[in-house]
Motif scaffolding. Structure first.
Motif, PDB file in Angstrom:
ATOM      1  N   PHE A  30       1.769  -7.743  26.883  1.00 47.77           N
ATOM      2  CA  PHE A  30       2.773  -6.715  27.435  1.00 47.77           C
ATOM      3  C   PHE A  30       1.959  -5.556  28.152  1.00 47.77           C
ATOM      4  CE2 PHE A  30       4.178  -8.989  23.708  1.00 47.77           C
ATOM      5  CZ  PHE A  30       5.623  -9.410  24.209  1.00 47.77           C
ATOM      6  N   GLU A  31       2.522  -5.040  29.120  1.00 49.30           N
ATOM      7  CA  GLU A  31       2.066  -3.932  29.920  1.00 49.30           C
ATOM      8  C   GLU A  31       3.025  -3.056  30.459  1.00 49.30           C
ATOM      9  OE1 GLU A  31       0.400  -0.835  31.747  1.00 49.30           O
ATOM     10  OE2 GLU A  31      -0.900  -2.929  30.831  1.00 49.30           O
ATOM     11  N   ARG A  32       3.266  -1.754  29.991  1.00 44.09           N
ATOM     12  CA  ARG A  32       4.235  -0.801  30.230  1.00 44.09           C
ATOM     13  C   ARG A  32       4.353  -0.561  31.845  1.00 44.09           C
ATOM     14  NH1 ARG A  32       3.036   5.048  28.185  1.00 44.09           N
ATOM     15  NH2 ARG A  32       2.058   3.675  26.166  1.00 44.09           N
ATOM     16  N   SER A  33       3.481  -0.823  32.688  1.00 44.16           N
ATOM     17  CA  SER A  33       3.664  -0.687  34.110  1.00 44.16           C
ATOM     18  C   SER A  33       3.634  -1.990  34.900  1.00 44.16           C
ATOM     19  CB  SER A  33       2.474   0.255  34.901  1.00 44.16           C
ATOM     20  OG  SER A  33       1.255  -0.485  34.375  1.00 44.16           O
ATOM     21  N   ALA A  34       4.163  -1.942  36.130  1.00 39.86           N
ATOM     22  CA  ALA A  34       4.329  -3.037  36.856  1.00 39.86           C
ATOM     23  C   ALA A  34       3.125  -3.918  37.131  1.00 39.86           C
ATOM     24  CB  ALA A  34       5.162  -2.739  38.103  1.00 39.86           C
ATOM     25  N   THR A  35       1.743  -3.181  37.118  1.00 38.03           N
ATOM     26  CA  THR A  35       0.578  -3.553  37.163  1.00 38.03           C
ATOM     27  C   THR A  35      -0.339  -2.988  36.532  1.00 38.03           C
ATOM     28  OG1 THR A  35      -1.087  -4.567  39.044  1.00 38.03           O
ATOM     29  CG2 THR A  35       0.124  -2.457  39.296  1.00 38.03           C
ATOM     30  N   PRO A  36      -1.739  -3.339  36.202  1.00 39.90           N
ATOM     31  CA  PRO A  36      -2.385  -2.461  35.432  1.00 39.90           C
ATOM     32  C   PRO A  36      -2.881  -1.282  36.181  1.00 39.90           C
ATOM     33  CG  PRO A  36      -3.365  -4.852  35.165  1.00 39.90           C
ATOM     34  CD  PRO A  36      -2.313  -4.627  36.356  1.00 39.90           C
ATOM     35  N   LEU A  37      -2.815  -0.214  35.776  1.00 39.60           N
ATOM     36  CA  LEU A  37      -3.033   1.155  36.324  1.00 39.60           C
ATOM     37  C   LEU A  37      -4.034   2.278  35.807  1.00 39.60           C
ATOM     38  CD1 LEU A  37       0.703   2.208  37.319  1.00 39.60           C
ATOM     39  CD2 LEU A  37      -1.054   1.369  38.944  1.00 39.60           C
ATOM     40  N   GLY A  38      -4.464   1.891  34.611  1.00 40.20           N
ATOM     41  CA  GLY A  38      -5.655   2.609  33.884  1.00 40.20           C
ATOM     42  C   GLY A  38      -6.865   2.656  34.370  1.00 40.20           C
ATOM     43  N   ALA A  39      -7.658   2.747  33.359  1.00 36.45           N
ATOM     44  CA  ALA A  39      -9.220   2.770  33.552  1.00 36.45           C
ATOM     45  C   ALA A  39      -9.819   1.316  34.339  1.00 36.45           C
ATOM     46  CB  ALA A  39     -10.109   2.804  32.272  1.00 36.45           C
ATOM     47  N   SER A  40      -9.027   0.208  34.117  1.00 42.40           N
ATOM     48  CA  SER A  40      -9.571  -1.054  34.514  1.00 42.40           C
ATOM     49  C   SER A  40      -9.450  -1.029  35.955  1.00 42.40           C
ATOM     50  CB  SER A  40      -8.924  -2.240  33.882  1.00 42.40           C
ATOM     51  OG  SER A  40      -9.079  -1.939  32.391  1.00 42.40           O
ATOM     52  N   LYS A 188       1.705 -14.722  15.016  1.00 39.78           N
ATOM     53  CA  LYS A 188       0.762 -14.445  13.827  1.00 39.78           C
ATOM     54  C   LYS A 188      -0.209 -13.314  13.963  1.00 39.78           C
ATOM     55  CE  LYS A 188       0.469 -19.633  13.708  1.00 39.78           C
ATOM     56  NZ  LYS A 188      -0.201 -20.880  13.830  1.00 39.78           N
ATOM     57  N   GLN A 189      -0.806 -13.064  15.050  1.00 40.78           N
ATOM     58  CA  GLN A 189      -1.484 -11.713  15.440  1.00 40.78           C
ATOM     59  C   GLN A 189      -1.165 -10.896  16.441  1.00 40.78           C
ATOM     60  OE1 GLN A 189      -4.550 -11.200  13.875  1.00 40.78           O
ATOM     61  NE2 GLN A 189      -5.022 -12.816  12.534  1.00 40.78           N
ATOM     62  N   VAL A 190      -1.371  -9.699  16.382  1.00 34.82           N
ATOM     63  CA  VAL A 190      -1.112  -8.572  17.249  1.00 34.82           C
ATOM     64  C   VAL A 190      -2.549  -8.095  17.426  1.00 34.82           C
ATOM     65  CG1 VAL A 190       0.139  -6.841  17.920  1.00 34.82           C
ATOM     66  CG2 VAL A 190       1.433  -8.583  16.457  1.00 34.82           C
ATOM     67  N   VAL A 191      -2.772  -7.793  18.884  1.00 33.83           N
ATOM     68  CA  VAL A 191      -3.789  -7.133  19.080  1.00 33.83           C
ATOM     69  C   VAL A 191      -3.544  -5.824  20.128  1.00 33.83           C
ATOM     70  CG1 VAL A 191      -6.265  -6.750  20.207  1.00 33.83           C
ATOM     71  CG2 VAL A 191      -5.651  -8.931  18.778  1.00 33.83           C
ATOM     72  N   VAL A 192      -3.841  -4.762  19.533  1.00 35.95           N
ATOM     73  CA  VAL A 192      -3.534  -3.509  20.676  1.00 35.95           C
ATOM     74  C   VAL A 192      -4.651  -3.119  21.506  1.00 35.95           C
ATOM     75  CG1 VAL A 192      -2.585  -1.067  20.649  1.00 35.95           C
ATOM     76  CG2 VAL A 192      -1.628  -2.661  19.082  1.00 35.95           C
ATOM     77  N   CYS A 193      -4.610  -2.989  22.793  1.00 29.77           N
ATOM     78  CA  CYS A 193      -5.656  -2.830  23.698  1.00 29.77           C
ATOM     79  C   CYS A 193      -5.017  -1.608  24.737  1.00 29.77           C
ATOM     80  CB  CYS A 193      -6.118  -3.999  24.465  1.00 29.77           C
ATOM     81  SG  CYS A 193      -6.741  -5.342  23.518  1.00 29.77           S
ATOM     82  N   SER A 194      -4.790  -0.509  24.022  1.00 25.03           N
ATOM     83  CA  SER A 194      -4.046   0.452  24.552  1.00 25.03           C
ATOM     84  C   SER A 194      -4.725   1.314  25.550  1.00 25.03           C
ATOM     85  CB  SER A 194      -3.082   1.184  23.493  1.00 25.03           C
ATOM     86  OG  SER A 194      -4.165   1.731  22.377  1.00 25.03           O
ATOM     87  N   GLY A 195      -6.142   1.266  25.608  1.00 26.51           N
ATOM     88  CA  GLY A 195      -6.820   2.156  26.505  1.00 26.51           C
ATOM     89  C   GLY A 195      -6.848   3.682  25.848  1.00 26.51           C
ATOM     90  N   HIS A 196      -6.553   4.699  26.692  1.00 25.52           N
ATOM     91  CA  HIS A 196      -6.687   5.935  26.268  1.00 25.52           C
ATOM     92  C   HIS A 196      -5.431   6.647  25.681  1.00 25.52           C
ATOM     93  CE1 HIS A 196      -5.312   6.377  30.462  1.00 25.52           C
ATOM     94  NE2 HIS A 196      -4.826   7.441  29.977  1.00 25.52           N
ATOM     95  N   ASP A 197      -4.430   5.615  25.543  1.00 22.16           N
ATOM     96  CA  ASP A 197      -3.070   6.077  24.952  1.00 22.16           C
ATOM     97  C   ASP A 197      -3.330   5.844  23.480  1.00 22.16           C
ATOM     98  OD1 ASP A 197      -0.391   6.388  23.827  1.00 22.16           O
ATOM     99  OD2 ASP A 197       0.460   4.903  24.857  1.00 22.16           O
ATOM    100  N   TYR A 198      -3.384   7.187  22.671  1.00 22.64           N
ATOM    101  CA  TYR A 198      -3.791   7.330  21.437  1.00 22.64           C
ATOM    102  C   TYR A 198      -2.389   7.730  20.420  1.00 22.64           C
ATOM    103  CZ  TYR A 198      -8.399   7.559  23.129  1.00 22.64           C
ATOM    104  OH  TYR A 198      -9.775   7.419  23.663  1.00 22.64           O
ATOM    105  N   GLN A 199      -1.253   7.801  21.155  1.00 23.20           N
ATOM    106  CA  GLN A 199      -0.072   8.268  20.538  1.00 23.20           C
ATOM    107  C   GLN A 199       1.189   7.142  20.390  1.00 23.20           C
ATOM    108  OE1 GLN A 199       0.217  11.674  22.823  1.00 23.20           O
ATOM    109  NE2 GLN A 199      -0.804  13.176  21.201  1.00 23.20           N
ATOM    110  N   THR A 200       1.075   6.414  21.243  1.00 20.94           N
ATOM    111  CA  THR A 200       2.454   5.668  21.303  1.00 20.94           C
ATOM    112  C   THR A 200       2.357   4.461  20.509  1.00 20.94           C
ATOM    113  OG1 THR A 200       2.707   5.565  23.697  1.00 20.94           O
ATOM    114  CG2 THR A 200       3.875   3.728  22.617  1.00 20.94           C
ATOM    115  N   LEU A 201       1.150   3.877  20.006  1.00 26.82           N
ATOM    116  CA  LEU A 201       0.914   2.896  18.851  1.00 26.82           C
ATOM    117  C   LEU A 201      -0.049   3.116  17.889  1.00 26.82           C
ATOM    118  CD1 LEU A 201       1.488  -0.316  21.059  1.00 26.82           C
ATOM    119  CD2 LEU A 201       3.402   0.713  19.723  1.00 26.82           C
TER     120      LEU A 201
END
Length: 375
Positions: A30-40, A188-201
């Motif tokens: 799952f990605e909130r934007s239409a394409t990756p826009l963060g540090a990567s 069964k498993q959830v992994v959060v890779c949320s970058g520098h968003d420290y508040q949403t999840l």
């Protein structure tokens, strides 16, 4: 039944998706934007081995190097694998590189060559002969993130059957379930890779790490002279920042020299990196500013200092065609964190700007550990 839900389609999220899917797991991202826009995608695309400190980070970078080669072949994006060049511009920088090559490089198997004299003059027809030497990092690789990540996503979709949900915000997580703007999903498993968003999840467990955000000023430019650059470029300034060098006595002396002669470089965290794109352009930066939020305002003087450094290093003038802010997670208890938040819920966070260099192998280790713990 989906086996793994991943929040975030940056390099850590994609690396986790690959590590899980190649083991036969059913994966959704799952990605909130239409394409990756963060540090990567805002970075230099430098997958550096040479700059990593001895130990865990160096080994992760070496392992990631092989994964990048495999991805480039399978996903069809360009990967420059002929190494990096780190230029010594002063006598002290040369002394630092000589000390590194004499002791640390052989002790920890850094694959490097120190080029000077005729070897230095042979580089790019003598374009860099005004430097004293160049440390060539033979294991270093470079890619164009804006094209490589979309190619990797297509490979994961088409070959490994990873399901992507773009423009989809994950609003909540509980064991075995995520709630999103596209509905609820179970796994069964959830992994959060949320970058520098420290508040949403997972705000509370992440806050305990005391993370920060690092904001960078970066440029894309065209050389005003003939230059078909095929290496990632650095200078001795990077030795003050990168763990492979920073604790050497010569690096401490260099830092003191910079504090005396060029304090603005240390004040703004400026050290020069230059990466070629497949289109004849150069990605140039960067500066470093740390805080709880990334200010939207760039300082033109910082850009001018970086342009000056770049033109001296390259030995020619450049024309800027684009400017932007890089951003990545910083602070924290170490270079990264792997959190087990609850049964079936974990998070993977980088606290440094080397996600491209170590992320692929870090995800392999994390997925292997999660699978072992779930059996």
């Amino acid at each position: 039944m989906t086996d793994l839900l991943i929040v975030g389609a940056g390099i850590l999220g994609l690396s986790h998706a690959y590590a899980a899917a190649r083991r036969g797991l059913k994966v959704r991202v799952f990605e909130r934007s239409a394409t990756p826009l963060g540090a990567s995608v805002r970075n230099f695309g430098q997958a550096l081995v040479t700059g990593q400190p001895p130990g865990q980070m160096l080994e992760l970078a070496k392992a990631s190097s092989g994964i990048w080669k495999h991805w480039a072949q399978q996903a069809g994006f360009e990967l420059k694998a002929n190494g990096s060049l780190l230029f010594a511009r002063t006598a002290l920088e040369l002394e630092l590189l000589e000390a590194f090559c004499a002791e640390r490089a052989p002790q920890h198997d850094y694959q490097v060559q120190l080029l000077s004299g005729a070897d230095l003059n042979d580089l790019y027809g003598g374009q860099f002969r005004h430097h004293r030497a160049a440390l060539r990092g033979l294991q270093d690789q470079q890619l164009y993130s804006r094209e490589a990540l979309p190619s990797l996503i297509r490979f994961l979709q088409q070959v490994l059957d990873v399901q992507f949900h773009f423009s989809t915000l994950v609003r909540g997580i509980e064991p075995g379930r995520v709630s999103t703007t596209a509905g609820d999903f179970n796994a069964k498993q959830v992994v959060v890779c949320s970058g520098h968003d420290y508040q949403t999840l997972l705000a509370e467990p992440i806050a305990a790490l005391q993370p920060q955000i690092c904001r960078l000023q970066m440029l894309r430019a065209r050389p005003r002279f003939k230059l078909d650059l095929q290496h990632a470029l650095l200078t001795g300034l990077s030795c003050v920042h990168y763990g492979a060098f920073a604790d050497l006595a010569q690096a401490q002396a260099l830092k003191a020299q910079l504090q005396a002669n060029s304090p603005h470089l240390l004040e703004h965290g400026i050290h020069l990196l230059i990466s070629p794109t497949p289109h004849g352009e150069l990605i140039i930066g960067d500066s470093h500013a740390y805080g709880s939020d990334a200010s939207p305002f760039n300082a033109e003087q910082v850009d001018n200092w970086m342009i000056e450094l770049a033109e001296h290093t390259l030995g020619g003038r450049i024309a800027v065609v684009e400017r932007w802010q890089g951003v990545y997670g910083s602070g924290g208890p170490g270079p990264f964190s792997l959190l087990q938040v609850a049964p079936g819920i974990s998070a993977a966070l980088m606290h440094s700007g080397v996600g491209m260099s170590v992320g692929p192998a870090l995800a392999e280790q994390h997925i292997a550990r999660l699978l072992e713990e779930s059996n």
